[in-house]
Scaffold this motif. Structure first.
Motif, short mmCIF file in Angstrom:
data_model
loop_
_atom_site.label_atom_id
_atom_site.label_comp_id
_atom_site.label_asym_id
_atom_site.label_seq_id
_atom_site.Cartn_x
_atom_site.Cartn_y
_atom_site.Cartn_z
N ASP A 117 3.67 -0.05 -1.65
CA ASP A 117 3.93 -0.22 -0.22
C ASP A 117 5.44 -0.14 -0.04
OD1 ASP A 117 3.84 -0.73 2.46
OD2 ASP A 117 3.45 -2.88 2.25
N THR A 118 5.93 1.00 0.47
CA THR A 118 7.38 1.21 0.60
C THR A 118 7.87 0.81 1.99
OG1 THR A 118 7.01 3.51 1.28
CG2 THR A 118 7.32 3.09 -1.07
N GLU A 119 9.19 0.53 2.06
CA GLU A 119 9.81 0.13 3.32
C GLU A 119 10.06 1.36 4.20
OE1 GLU A 119 10.47 -2.90 4.35
OE2 GLU A 119 9.84 -3.91 2.50
N SER A 120 9.92 1.16 5.51
CA SER A 120 10.21 2.24 6.45
C SER A 120 11.69 2.61 6.37
CB SER A 120 9.85 1.80 7.87
OG SER A 120 10.22 2.76 8.82
N GLY A 121 12.01 3.90 6.35
CA GLY A 121 13.40 4.34 6.29
C GLY A 121 13.93 4.48 4.89
N ALA A 122 13.10 4.22 3.89
CA ALA A 122 13.55 4.33 2.50
C ALA A 122 13.79 5.79 2.13
CB ALA A 122 12.53 3.72 1.57
N THR A 125 12.72 5.40 -3.83
CA THR A 125 11.85 4.27 -4.19
C THR A 125 11.70 4.21 -5.70
OG1 THR A 125 9.95 5.74 -3.79
CG2 THR A 125 10.51 4.18 -2.05
N LYS A 144 8.26 8.33 -1.82
CA LYS A 144 7.72 7.29 -0.96
C LYS A 144 6.46 7.73 -0.22
CE LYS A 144 10.35 8.33 3.24
NZ LYS A 144 11.17 7.76 4.32
N VAL A 145 6.19 9.04 -0.22
CA VAL A 145 5.01 9.53 0.49
C VAL A 145 3.75 9.43 -0.38
CG1 VAL A 145 6.38 11.10 1.89
CG2 VAL A 145 5.42 11.91 -0.28
N GLU A 147 0.67 7.91 -1.97
CA GLU A 147 -0.19 6.77 -1.67
C GLU A 147 -0.56 6.01 -2.94
OE1 GLU A 147 -3.58 8.02 0.50
OE2 GLU A 147 -2.45 8.60 2.29
N SER A 172 12.69 -0.39 -2.47
CA SER A 172 13.04 0.69 -1.53
C SER A 172 14.53 0.66 -1.24
CB SER A 172 12.24 0.55 -0.23
OG SER A 172 10.85 0.56 -0.50
N ASP A 174 18.05 2.68 0.80
CA ASP A 174 18.47 3.62 1.84
C ASP A 174 19.36 4.70 1.23
OD1 ASP A 174 20.97 2.51 1.43
OD2 ASP A 174 20.96 1.34 3.30
#
Length: 232
Positions: A117-122, A125, A144-145, A147, A172, A174
Motif C-alpha cells: 500500500d503506497t503513499e499518494s504522490g510517491a 517505493t 508503485k503501480v 498491485e 514511499s 517523493d
C-alpha cells in the motif's frame, strides 16, 4: 397469598448457554414448588373460611407468570444452543483457508506474494524485508503501480533465506528522496486455528500471529499444487 421468587435468564455470549440452563432449572424448581404449595393450600383450606378470592386471583396470576417464564427460558436455551452450534460451524470454515492481513508471514522456501500500500504522490517505493528479530535482510525497489509483487526469499548469491517469520515494510519517497510514509504490506497466511474470545472470532495464523476475523481484508482457498507429470 404465596410468595414466589422468580429469576431472570441472562445470556450475552455463546458461553451464556450454561447460565440459561442453570437459571431455567431454578425457575422450573420454583414453578413446581409453587404449584405444589398452591394445590396443598387449596386441599387443606378451612371450608368455613375459604381462601379470599382476591388472594386466589393473585396466586393464579403469579402461577401464570412463573409458567410463562419457564417456557421463555426453555426457548432461550434452545436458541442459545442453536447459536452456539452455528458459531462453531462458522469458525470451522476459517481453518485451512488463507487470510489476508499485515501480520508476519511464515516463509518456508516458497515465494511470498505481497500486497503493498503506497503513499499518494510517491515517486519511488521500496520494500524492506525484516526477519523475526526485526533485522532488514532484503531491500527491493518496485513500481508503485504494482498491485502485488513476489518475494523469492533468496540471498544475493541465490541461497534461500532461513525458514521463519518475515515482515514486509513499504516505504514511499517523493522526488527529493523524502519519505512520505511507511506501512506494513499484506500477505496471505494459512489459518491454523479459529476460536471465540469475548464473543468475537480470533484467527491463529501459521506464523503464530493472531488476528480478529474482522481485521482480515481478504480470504481465499490455498493455491493447489500442480500435479506431478511423469516423463514418457
Amino acid at each position: 397469598m404465596l410468595d414466589v421468587t422468580q429469576t431472570t435468564a441472562a445470556a450475552q455470549s455463546f458461553g451464556g448457554a450454561a447460565v440459561v440452563e442453570e437459571t431455567t432449572d431454578e425457575t422450573k424448581s420454583d414453578y413446581d414448588t409453587f404449584l405444589l404449595m398452591l394445590t396443598t393450600q387449596m386441599k387443606n383450606q378451612d371450608p368455613s373460611e375459604p381462601m379470599d378470592s382476591a388472594d386466589f386471583a393473585v396466586d393464579l396470576a403469579t402461577f401464570s407468570s412463573v409458567e410463562q417464564q419457564v417456557t421463555t427460558n426453555e426457548l432461550l436455551q434452545e436458541m442459545m444452543t442453536a447459536l452456539s452450534s452455528s458459531g462453531l460451524g462458522d469458525l470451522a470454515t476459517w481453518v485451512g483457508m488463507e487470510a489476508l492481513s499485515d501480520s508476519p508471514a511464515y516463509f518456508d522456501g516458497t515465494p511470498v506474494t505481497i500486497y503493498p500500500d503506497t503513499e499518494s504522490g510517491a515517486i519511488t517505493t521500496t520494500l524492506q524485508v525484516k526477519n523475526d528479530a526485526g533485522v532488514v535482510v532484503d531491500t527491493v525497489e518496485f513500481s508503485k503501480v504494482e498491485e502485488s509483487l513476489t518475494w523469492a526469499g533468496v540471498t544475493e548469491s541465490g541461497d534461500p533465506m532461513p525458514s521463519g517469520n518475515y515482515t514486509f515494510e513499504v516505504q514511499s519517497f517523493d522526488k527529493d528522496g523524502n519519505m512520505l510514509g511507511s506501512s506494513t504490506a499484506e500477505t496471505y497466511s494459512e489459518v491454523v486455528e479459529a476460536r471465540m474470545a469475548d464473543g468475537a472470532s480470533v484467527l491463529v495464523l501459521r506464523s503464530g500471529a493472531t488476528i480478529m476475523s474482522d481485521d482480515a481484508t481478504g480470504v481465499r482457498k490455498p493455491p493447489q499444487s500442480l500435479p506431478l507429470t511423469s516423463e514418457s
